[in-house]
Write an enzyme that holds these catalytic residues in place. Structure first.
Site, PDB file in Angstrom:
ATOM      1  N   HIS A  21       5.308   4.694  12.652  1.00 54.25           N
ATOM      2  CA  HIS A  21       5.318   4.633  11.184  1.00 54.25           C
ATOM      3  C   HIS A  21       6.299   5.709  10.702  1.00 54.25           C
ATOM      4  O   HIS A  21       5.941   6.874  10.530  1.00 54.25           O
ATOM      5  CB  HIS A  21       3.883   4.913  10.713  1.00 54.25           C
ATOM      6  CG  HIS A  21       3.671   4.910   9.235  1.00 54.25           C
ATOM      7  ND1 HIS A  21       3.063   3.865   8.562  1.00 54.25           N
ATOM      8  CD2 HIS A  21       3.930   5.842   8.290  1.00 54.25           C
ATOM      9  CE1 HIS A  21       2.974   4.155   7.284  1.00 54.25           C
ATOM     10  NE2 HIS A  21       3.496   5.356   7.077  1.00 54.25           N
ATOM     11  N   HIS A  67       8.845   7.368   8.019  1.00 57.81           N
ATOM     12  CA  HIS A  67       9.394   7.479   6.661  1.00 57.81           C
ATOM     13  C   HIS A  67      10.861   7.891   6.843  1.00 57.81           C
ATOM     14  O   HIS A  67      11.192   8.649   7.765  1.00 57.81           O
ATOM     15  CB  HIS A  67       8.599   8.493   5.838  1.00 57.81           C
ATOM     16  CG  HIS A  67       7.303   7.915   5.352  1.00 57.81           C
ATOM     17  ND1 HIS A  67       7.155   7.392   4.097  1.00 57.81           N
ATOM     18  CD2 HIS A  67       6.114   7.724   5.976  1.00 57.81           C
ATOM     19  CE1 HIS A  67       5.925   6.919   3.954  1.00 57.81           C
ATOM     20  NE2 HIS A  67       5.260   7.106   5.081  1.00 57.81           N
ATOM     21  N   ASN A  78       9.049   4.485   3.396  1.00 61.56           N
ATOM     22  CA  ASN A  78       9.095   4.083   4.809  1.00 61.56           C
ATOM     23  C   ASN A  78      10.476   3.499   5.112  1.00 61.56           C
ATOM     24  O   ASN A  78      11.225   3.164   4.200  1.00 61.56           O
ATOM     25  CB  ASN A  78       8.062   2.972   5.076  1.00 61.56           C
ATOM     26  CG  ASN A  78       6.655   3.403   4.770  1.00 61.56           C
ATOM     27  OD1 ASN A  78       6.225   3.330   3.633  1.00 61.56           O
ATOM     28  ND2 ASN A  78       5.946   3.857   5.771  1.00 61.56           N
ATOM     29  N   ARG A 123       0.837  -1.211   0.000  1.00 55.86           N
ATOM     30  CA  ARG A 123       0.000   0.000   0.000  1.00 55.86           C
ATOM     31  C   ARG A 123       0.877   1.269   0.000  1.00 55.86           C
ATOM     32  O   ARG A 123       1.067   1.888  -1.047  1.00 55.86           O
ATOM     33  CB  ARG A 123      -0.956  -0.043   1.213  1.00 55.86           C
ATOM     34  CG  ARG A 123      -2.096   0.956   1.163  1.00 55.86           C
ATOM     35  CD  ARG A 123      -1.747   2.337   1.589  1.00 55.86           C
ATOM     36  NE  ARG A 123      -1.218   2.409   2.951  1.00 55.86           N
ATOM     37  CZ  ARG A 123      -0.635   3.496   3.461  1.00 55.86           C
ATOM     38  NH1 ARG A 123      -0.508   4.591   2.717  1.00 55.86           N
ATOM     39  NH2 ARG A 123      -0.139   3.507   4.688  1.00 55.86           N
ATOM     40  N   ASP A 124       1.456   1.611   1.124  1.00 48.47           N
ATOM     41  CA  ASP A 124       2.278   2.831   1.200  1.00 48.47           C
ATOM     42  C   ASP A 124       3.430   2.731   0.193  1.00 48.47           C
ATOM     43  O   ASP A 124       3.803   3.712  -0.463  1.00 48.47           O
ATOM     44  CB  ASP A 124       2.843   2.980   2.625  1.00 48.47           C
ATOM     45  CG  ASP A 124       3.114   4.420   3.020  1.00 48.47           C
ATOM     46  OD1 ASP A 124       3.221   5.260   2.122  1.00 48.47           O
ATOM     47  OD2 ASP A 124       3.232   4.708   4.219  1.00 48.47           O
ATOM     48  N   CYS A 174       3.855   9.265   0.498  1.00 49.88           N
ATOM     49  CA  CYS A 174       2.473   9.673   0.311  1.00 49.88           C
ATOM     50  C   CYS A 174       2.396  10.616  -0.886  1.00 49.88           C
ATOM     51  O   CYS A 174       3.115  11.610  -0.942  1.00 49.88           O
ATOM     52  CB  CYS A 174       1.962  10.375   1.564  1.00 49.88           C
ATOM     53  SG  CYS A 174       0.289  10.981   1.367  1.00 49.88           S
TER      54      CYS A 174
HETATM   55  P1  HMG Z   1     -13.419  13.365  -2.405  1.00 50.83           P
HETATM   56  O1  HMG Z   1     -13.192  13.711  -3.816  1.00 50.83           O
HETATM   57  O2  HMG Z   1     -13.318  14.432  -1.401  1.00 50.83           O
HETATM   58  O3  HMG Z   1     -14.783  12.614  -2.199  1.00 50.83           O
HETATM   59  O4  HMG Z   1     -12.492  12.160  -2.003  1.00 50.83           O
HETATM   60  P2  HMG Z   1     -16.237  12.971  -2.501  1.00 50.83           P
HETATM   61  O5  HMG Z   1     -17.014  12.386  -1.373  1.00 50.83           O
HETATM   62  O6  HMG Z   1     -16.419  14.422  -2.817  1.00 50.83           O
HETATM   63  O7  HMG Z   1     -16.471  12.129  -3.843  1.00 50.83           O
HETATM   64  C1  HMG Z   1     -15.820  12.447  -5.046  1.00 50.83           C
HETATM   65  C2  HMG Z   1     -15.735  11.206  -5.912  1.00 50.83           C
HETATM   66  O8  HMG Z   1     -14.949  10.214  -5.279  1.00 50.83           O
HETATM   67  C3  HMG Z   1     -17.078  10.574  -6.173  1.00 50.83           C
HETATM   68  O9  HMG Z   1     -17.007   9.978  -7.468  1.00 50.83           O
HETATM   69  C4  HMG Z   1     -17.148   9.487  -5.124  1.00 50.83           C
HETATM   70  O10 HMG Z   1     -18.008   8.454  -5.508  1.00 50.83           O
HETATM   71  C5  HMG Z   1     -15.719   9.022  -5.095  1.00 50.83           C
HETATM   72  P3  HMG Z   1     -17.460  10.744  -8.811  1.00 50.83           P
HETATM   73  O11 HMG Z   1     -18.893  11.093  -8.568  1.00 50.83           O
HETATM   74  O12 HMG Z   1     -16.561  11.968  -8.947  1.00 50.83           O
HETATM   75  O13 HMG Z   1     -17.206   9.739  -9.909  1.00 50.83           O
HETATM   76  N1  HMG Z   1     -15.304   8.420  -3.821  1.00 50.83           N
HETATM   77  C6  HMG Z   1     -14.589   7.291  -3.750  1.00 50.83           C
HETATM   78  N2  HMG Z   1     -14.118   6.441  -4.693  1.00 50.83           N
HETATM   79  C7  HMG Z   1     -13.432   5.355  -4.262  1.00 50.83           C
HETATM   80  N3  HMG Z   1     -13.192   5.097  -2.966  1.00 50.83           N
HETATM   81  C8  HMG Z   1     -13.652   5.915  -2.007  1.00 50.83           C
HETATM   82  C9  HMG Z   1     -14.389   7.065  -2.394  1.00 50.83           C
HETATM   83  N4  HMG Z   1     -14.971   8.066  -1.691  1.00 50.83           N
HETATM   84  C10 HMG Z   1     -15.524   8.884  -2.584  1.00 50.83           C
HETATM   85  N5  HMG Z   1     -13.403   5.633  -0.727  1.00 50.83           N
HETATM   86  C11 HMG Z   1     -11.274  10.619  -0.747  1.00 50.83           C
HETATM   87  C12 HMG Z   1     -12.335  11.701  -0.691  1.00 50.83           C
HETATM   88  C13 HMG Z   1     -10.748  10.386   0.664  1.00 50.83           C
HETATM   89  C14 HMG Z   1     -11.879   9.348  -1.299  1.00 50.83           C
HETATM   90  C15 HMG Z   1     -10.126  11.116  -1.664  1.00 50.83           C
HETATM   91  O14 HMG Z   1      -9.684  12.328  -1.163  1.00 50.83           O
HETATM   92  C16 HMG Z   1      -8.977  10.143  -1.771  1.00 50.83           C
HETATM   93  O15 HMG Z   1      -9.106   9.068  -2.314  1.00 50.83           O
HETATM   94  N6  HMG Z   1      -7.805  10.556  -1.272  1.00 50.83           N
HETATM   95  C17 HMG Z   1      -6.578   9.737  -1.356  1.00 50.83           C
HETATM   96  C18 HMG Z   1      -6.036   9.562  -0.025  1.00 50.83           C
HETATM   97  C19 HMG Z   1      -4.852   8.614  -0.049  1.00 50.83           C
HETATM   98  O16 HMG Z   1      -4.983   7.476  -0.435  1.00 50.83           O
HETATM   99  N7  HMG Z   1      -3.679   9.111   0.401  1.00 50.83           N
HETATM  100  C20 HMG Z   1      -2.518   8.287   0.546  1.00 50.83           C
HETATM  101  C21 HMG Z   1      -2.635   7.361   1.705  1.00 50.83           C
HETATM  102  S1  HMG Z   1      -2.456   8.140   3.312  1.00 50.83           S
HETATM  103  C22 HMG Z   1      -0.755   8.024   3.639  1.00 50.83           C
HETATM  104  O17 HMG Z   1       0.003   7.631   2.788  1.00 50.83           O
HETATM  105  C23 HMG Z   1      -0.276   8.341   5.022  1.00 50.83           C
HETATM  106  C24 HMG Z   1       0.006   7.079   5.860  1.00 50.83           C
HETATM  107  O18 HMG Z   1       0.913   6.223   5.215  1.00 50.83           O
HETATM  108  C25 HMG Z   1       0.562   7.481   7.238  1.00 50.83           C
HETATM  109  C26 HMG Z   1       1.739   8.453   7.172  1.00 50.83           C
HETATM  110  O19 HMG Z   1       2.718   8.184   6.457  1.00 50.83           O
HETATM  111  O20 HMG Z   1       1.647   9.469   7.865  1.00 50.83           O
HETATM  112  C27 HMG Z   1      -1.287   6.295   6.113  1.00 50.83           C
HETATM  113 MG    MG Z   2       3.060   6.482   5.231  1.00 52.46          MG
END
Ligand code: HMG
Ligand code: MG
Length: 313
Positions: free
Chosen positions: A212, A214, A254, A13-14, A245
């Site tokens: 966690h 990086h 990471n 994933r990450d 990210c």
């Molecule tokens: P949004 O655009 O704000 O959502 O996304 P919305 O509610 O306004 O909906 C917009 C569109 O997204 C709609 O589709 C929804 O159906 C769809 P459209 O009508 O445009 O065709 N939608 C979704 N589709 C699939 N899966 C869903 C979903 N929800 C709504 N769950 C959302 C909000 C959170 C989904 C968006 O902002 C997103 O996907 N963000 C990506 C976040 C991400 O994956 N970031 C990386 C991981 S976090 C990380 O790496 C940190 C971590 O490792 C810890 C660290 O290192 O600190 C964990």
């Molecule tokens: Mg991370």
């Protein structure tokens, strides 16, 4: 008996969410199977997030379904725990339809990062997590939580430590069994780790905290050592040091699982993971992502004695 440390592998994933080369779900399934065969027991297999935002995670449903069916058929050891990232109830519906056994919600300790990453404020994100956690409880699914930007935010700089403690408590109250504290952009140093964990342990058992890190600025393993000294026994890492990210500028991977496992084994801790297998997976993965991975052990290998050769000028 040596003390057991839990390694939570986030490579699928990450690790892959920020790679230029997008791996197919079938290749990601092979990756997960190899990790399991090496002894890894906790793996984040993908993310139920928007494919428009993170196209690398497309096909996560296929992966979860396949892994769940392999487990149901007894082709994966029972003690293997598989998890997927879920940001909201939309993602939770998809996760439930894909037979997940554990989900991870993810929030941030800084408003700007929350907005950039999941397009909502911290308060809104807590509302979303509550919906996810309630649904998980109904379906007897475990919930893990991440708190990002604990040690610094790429947009705001310093982050309030009091806020970190409060949000960690909040995530546990919502039903997470563990909160993973994210150094999202790899800025933490060991003294800061000690200071924050000391504040947290006044209110929360450190058994409920994972770290966690990086390794963006090379302090990842030093931060692990300080966390171990504070009593932490759960660490996230990514095979090869893959990762970052997509919404955190300049964030790199990471800490590498093989570097972490090497360090822990040398220090007398046990992980249940076969180091030489991790190195084979590193070389296999490097071919698929078409670059050598940042891990030190992947490049240098496990130390072995080599025959002395005559010196030549
Ligand atoms: P949004 O655009 O704000 O959502 O996304 P919305 O509610 O306004 O909906 C917009 C569109 O997204 C709609 O589709 C929804 O159906 C769809 P459209 O009508 O445009 O065709 N939608 C979704 N589709 C699939 N899966 C869903 C979903 N929800 C709504 N769950 C959302 C909000 C959170 C989904 C968006 O902002 C997103 O996907 N963000 C990506 C976040 C991400 O994956 N970031 C990386 C991981 S976090 C990380 O790496 C940190 C971590 O490792 C810890 C660290 O290192 O600190 C964990
Ligand atoms: Mg991370």
């Amino acid at each position: 008996m040596s003390k057991k440390i839990r390694i939570y592998e986030v490579g699928p994933r990450d690790g892959l969410q920020n790679e230029v080369v997008r791996l197919t779900p079938n290749l990601r399934i092979q990756f997960i199977k190899k990790l399991i065969a090496s002894g890894v027991r906790h793996i984040e297999t993908g993310a139920f997030v928007s494919e428009k935002w993170v196209p690398q995670m497309a096909g996560s449903a296929k992966i979860s379904k396949k892994m769940a069916s392999l487990k149901a058929q007894g082709n994966i050891p029972k003690d293997v725990k598989l998890c997927a990232l879920v940001p909201n109830s939309y993602g939770m519906k998809l996760a439930l339809a894909s037979d997940v056994e554990e989900v991870a919600v993810f929030g941030a300790a800084s408003e700007s990062f929350s907005k950039m990453n999941i397009n909502c404020s911290i308060d809104e994100s807590l509302e979303r997590f509550k919906q996810v956690a309630d649904e998980a409880k109904k379906n007897k699914i475990r919930v893990r939580a991440y708190l990002s930007t604990v040690f610094g935010c790429p947009f705001e700089g310093e982050v309030s430590e009091a806020k970190v403690v409060k949000l960690t408590e909040k995530m546990l109250e919502l039903g997470a069994y563990e909160v993973s504290l994210g150094d999202t952009i790899g800025v933490a140093d060991p003294k800061q780790v000690e200071r924050i964990l000391k504040k947290i342990e006044k209110r929360i058992s450190l058994k409920k905290i994972a770290m966690h890190f990086h390794d963006t600025r090379g302090t990842g393993l030093a931060n692990v050592i300080m966390s171990l000294q504070m009593g932490i026994t759960s660490f996230d890492s990514s095979l090869g040091g893959l990762g970052g990210c997509p919404y955190a500028p300049a964030a790199t991977g990471n800490i590498a699982t093989e570097d972490l496992v090497y360090t822990l084994h040398r220090m007398g801790y046990s992980t249940g993971i076969e180091l030489s297998e991790l190195i084979k997976i590193n070389h296999w993965m490097a071919k698929h992502v078409k670059r050598s991975l940042p891990s030190k052990l992947g490049a240098a290998g496990i130390p072995k004695r080599v025959p002395v050769k005559k010196r030549k000028l």
